[in-house]
Design a protein around this motif. Structure first.
Motif, short mmCIF file in Angstrom:
data_model
loop_
_atom_site.label_atom_id
_atom_site.label_comp_id
_atom_site.label_asym_id
_atom_site.label_seq_id
_atom_site.Cartn_x
_atom_site.Cartn_y
_atom_site.Cartn_z
N LEU A 320 -12.60 -0.19 7.88
CA LEU A 320 -11.43 -1.25 8.17
C LEU A 320 -11.18 -1.62 6.79
CD1 LEU A 320 -10.28 -3.59 10.56
CD2 LEU A 320 -10.65 -4.50 8.33
N LYS A 321 -10.34 -1.35 5.99
CA LYS A 321 -9.96 -1.89 4.54
C LYS A 321 -8.70 -2.73 4.28
CE LYS A 321 -10.11 0.19 0.03
NZ LYS A 321 -10.26 1.33 -0.94
N GLU A 322 -8.80 -3.72 3.66
CA GLU A 322 -7.85 -4.68 3.69
C GLU A 322 -6.80 -4.16 2.43
OE1 GLU A 322 -6.82 -9.13 1.78
OE2 GLU A 322 -9.15 -8.35 1.41
N ALA A 323 -5.68 -4.18 2.87
CA ALA A 323 -4.50 -3.56 2.10
C ALA A 323 -3.82 -4.78 1.49
CB ALA A 323 -3.56 -3.02 2.84
N ARG A 324 -3.80 -4.78 0.23
CA ARG A 324 -3.16 -6.11 -0.62
C ARG A 324 -1.69 -5.35 -1.08
NH1 ARG A 324 -6.73 -9.85 -3.09
NH2 ARG A 324 -5.74 -9.40 -5.28
N PRO A 325 -0.90 -6.29 -1.57
CA PRO A 325 0.38 -5.53 -2.18
C PRO A 325 0.00 -4.49 -3.20
CG PRO A 325 0.79 -8.12 -1.82
CD PRO A 325 -0.87 -7.66 -1.67
N SER A 326 0.98 -3.43 -3.47
CA SER A 326 0.64 -2.48 -4.38
C SER A 326 1.02 -3.22 -5.65
CB SER A 326 1.71 -1.43 -4.06
OG SER A 326 1.60 -0.50 -5.27
N VAL A 327 0.08 -2.64 -7.01
CA VAL A 327 0.31 -3.05 -8.14
C VAL A 327 1.80 -2.74 -8.48
CG1 VAL A 327 -2.13 -3.30 -8.89
CG2 VAL A 327 -0.87 -1.13 -9.07
N LEU A 328 2.38 -1.65 -7.93
CA LEU A 328 3.77 -1.43 -8.34
C LEU A 328 4.79 -2.23 -7.96
CD1 LEU A 328 3.35 2.45 -7.88
CD2 LEU A 328 2.71 1.26 -9.92
N GLU A 329 4.73 -3.01 -6.94
CA GLU A 329 5.71 -3.83 -6.33
C GLU A 329 6.32 -4.78 -7.09
OE1 GLU A 329 6.05 -6.78 -2.34
OE2 GLU A 329 4.42 -5.31 -2.34
N ALA A 330 5.59 -5.39 -8.18
CA ALA A 330 6.25 -6.27 -9.06
C ALA A 330 7.19 -5.62 -9.88
CB ALA A 330 5.00 -7.13 -9.51
N PHE A 331 7.06 -4.28 -9.98
CA PHE A 331 7.63 -3.52 -11.11
C PHE A 331 8.81 -2.69 -10.44
CE2 PHE A 331 3.35 -4.32 -12.48
CZ PHE A 331 3.79 -5.36 -13.65
N THR A 332 8.90 -2.47 -9.23
CA THR A 332 9.58 -1.65 -8.60
C THR A 332 10.56 -2.38 -7.64
OG1 THR A 332 8.13 -0.89 -7.18
CG2 THR A 332 8.20 0.37 -9.27
N GLN A 333 10.02 -2.39 -6.42
CA GLN A 333 10.83 -3.01 -5.18
C GLN A 333 9.72 -3.70 -4.40
OE1 GLN A 333 12.51 0.85 -3.85
NE2 GLN A 333 11.50 0.31 -2.01
N GLU A 334 10.32 -4.25 -3.24
CA GLU A 334 9.54 -5.18 -2.35
C GLU A 334 8.72 -4.15 -1.38
OE1 GLU A 334 11.09 -8.51 -0.61
OE2 GLU A 334 11.52 -9.76 -2.38
N CYS A 335 8.03 -4.55 -0.76
CA CYS A 335 7.46 -3.56 0.22
C CYS A 335 8.21 -3.65 1.55
CB CYS A 335 5.95 -3.86 0.79
SG CYS A 335 5.27 -3.04 2.17
N VAL A 336 8.81 -2.64 2.14
CA VAL A 336 9.69 -2.64 3.36
C VAL A 336 8.95 -2.44 4.62
CG1 VAL A 336 11.58 -1.77 1.95
CG2 VAL A 336 9.90 -0.21 3.08
#
Length: 466
Positions: A320-336
């Motif tokens: 079981l592994k924690e999933a944090r926001p992608s490092v790309l999100e701030a530069f592309t689009q929000e997680c949907v």
């Protein structure tokens, strides 16, 4: 009818070629840096929300070399890439496609395949960001092995040529043919350029085949009061209730009755699986749980090993592994996806040729997001130290480029456009080699700032790491 003979293919290819007007292939050599770039502050920001007591271990692992630092800080390159050229072709990408995030693992049919094996940062983004991260990692790996600048450049040129050639081939496949395509061990072995590379692949494959649930049992467990318990090996593996352990400073997570709370996450995870797999998982019972420190970039995130057993006491190890926001999100689009774990699972299923039978997602009572998968199920990758020559490293880089091209072609449905942008010449290859060498210089400069922050005491670091 082959895709390449269809008028739609010609149109897509032409559209991709036209993108060179706004983003020339030569411009991909430019090494842009993000505005107001503060390396140490970025490092500190990525530690927010992690287990505080594990920060010194994370920094120690990153301090091992510029290559290790690069592995642990995907955010820095993401910010820099966002400031640079963009072909305008966006698709689901890996987000952290460095050399060590590729390897062997088992398909549900128990066949050994070679593919990307880490999707913590997967997110929509420009396809070239993955290629550039892979190329820079190859240069840093070359330098860490003591290969000269000419050899390092040659490895990137071989990587780029392989990606371009394979992408062209994949662009001419039908969508179903592409969806079913995979890079199996035997196929990879048959394309090995020399005996040394074949022997290295065979050695890694043999090790991967030994990573089964049954083989893990004596390594990871011990008998206690007539039952099995996960074996503590601090600071890498330890139980949640360990007195004075790293989680003592992080009592906002799980706290008392942790096994029951993990069971709740397990139940929510099972609900995300296909019906037949839900039926299979329900034949196992949760026996024990321990915290497990993993990787370089993931150190300090909340990761657990779950030991389950069936009625005959046969094991199943899940991670079981924690999933944090992608490092790309701030530069592309929000997680949907509404859940970062679901984002990881979606990206992995879309990009991989075949995925873990038990891949799914869940969340905790305090709304942390997680994904789950099997632990070490026939997983294997060569250690950097095993590459005895620049040729061996370049061959492995070509294998990574092959599977990255397949992943991009499958995930985006726009392979013909990428093929048109790349073209038949080596203009993109040369630009990529220029970029990779320049950005590797920047990584080494960033590493020196990071190391100075450790020496000054600003960043805590575990001892005896170098």
């Amino acid at each position: 009818m082959p895709a390449a003979s269809h008028p739609k293919y010609d149109q897509h290819y032409t559209d991709g070629k036209a993108r060179r007007q706004s983003c020339p292939r030569a411009s991909q050599a430019d090494c842009h840096l993000a505005a107001d770039r503060d390396v140490v502050a970025l490092v500190e920001s990525t530690s927010q929300g992690r287990v505080p007591a594990l920060a010194p271990l994370r920094y120690a692992r990153m301090r091992a070399s510029p290559f290790a630092f690069f592995r642990g800080m995907a955010m820095i390159q993401a910010a820099d890439l966002a400031a640079g050229p963009d072909s305008g072709l966006r698709l689901q990408i890996c987000g952290d496609a460095h050399l060590m995030n590729f390897g062997f693992f088992a398909s549900p049919e128990r066949q050994l395949v070679f593919d990307i094996n880490d999707f913590d940062e997967t997110h929509p983004g420009p396809w070239e960001w993955d290629v550039k991260r892979l190329a820079v990692s190859l240069v840093l790996a070359s330098r860490s092995r003591g290969f000269n600048a000419g050899e390092a450049r040659a490895t990137v040129l071989r990587l780029a040529e392989t990606y371009r050639r394979r992408l062209h081939a994949f662009s001419q496949m039908s969508q179903l043919e592409l969806w079913y395509c995979r890079v199996g061990f035997e196929e990879l072995l048959s394309h090995a350029p020399d005996e040394a590379t074949r022997q290295q692949l065979q050695k890694v494959a043999d090790k991967a085949r030994s990573q089964t649930q049954e083989r893990l049992l004596p390594k990871m467990t011990e008998n206690e009061d007539g039952g099995l318990r996960l074996r503590d090996n601090p600071p890498v593996i330890f139980h949640l209730d360990q007195a004075g352990g790293p989680l003592a400073a992080c009592d906002d997570w799980l706290g008392d009755d942790s096994l029951a709370k993990v069971q709740g996450m397990l139940n929510r995870y099972i609900a995300t699986l296909k019906e037949d797999r839900r039926e299979l998982l329900q034949r196992f019972r949760l026996v024990d749980v321990a915290f497990k420190v993993v990787g370089v970039g993931s150190v300090g995130t909340r990761c657990l090993v779950l030991l389950l057993q069936d009625d005959y006491d046969q094991p199943l190890f899940l991670q079981l592994k924690e999933a944090r926001p992608s490092v790309l999100e701030a530069f592309t689009q929000e997680c949907v996806h509404g859940n970062q774990g679901k984002r990881v699972v979606f990206g992995q299923r879309l990009m991989q040729a075949t995925s873990d039978l038990f891949l799914g997602w869940t969340h905790s009572a305090d709304d942390r997001h997680f994904y789950m998968r099997q632990l070490r199920d026939m997983k294997g990758a060569p250690a950097l130290e095993t590459f005895a020559s620049a040729g061996e490293l370049a061959s492995y880089g070509q294998a990574c480029a092959w599977t990255l091209a397949r992943a991009h072609a499958k995930s985006g449905g726009c392979a013909a456009e990428i093929a048109g942008y790349l073209g038949e010449s080596d203009k993109f290859d040369q630009a990529l080699a220029d970029y990779a060498q320049a950005y590797a210089d920047q990584v080494e400069a960033d590493y020196r700032l990071f190391d100075a922050a450790i020496q000054s005491g600003r960043l805590p670091c575990a001892p005896a790491t170098r």
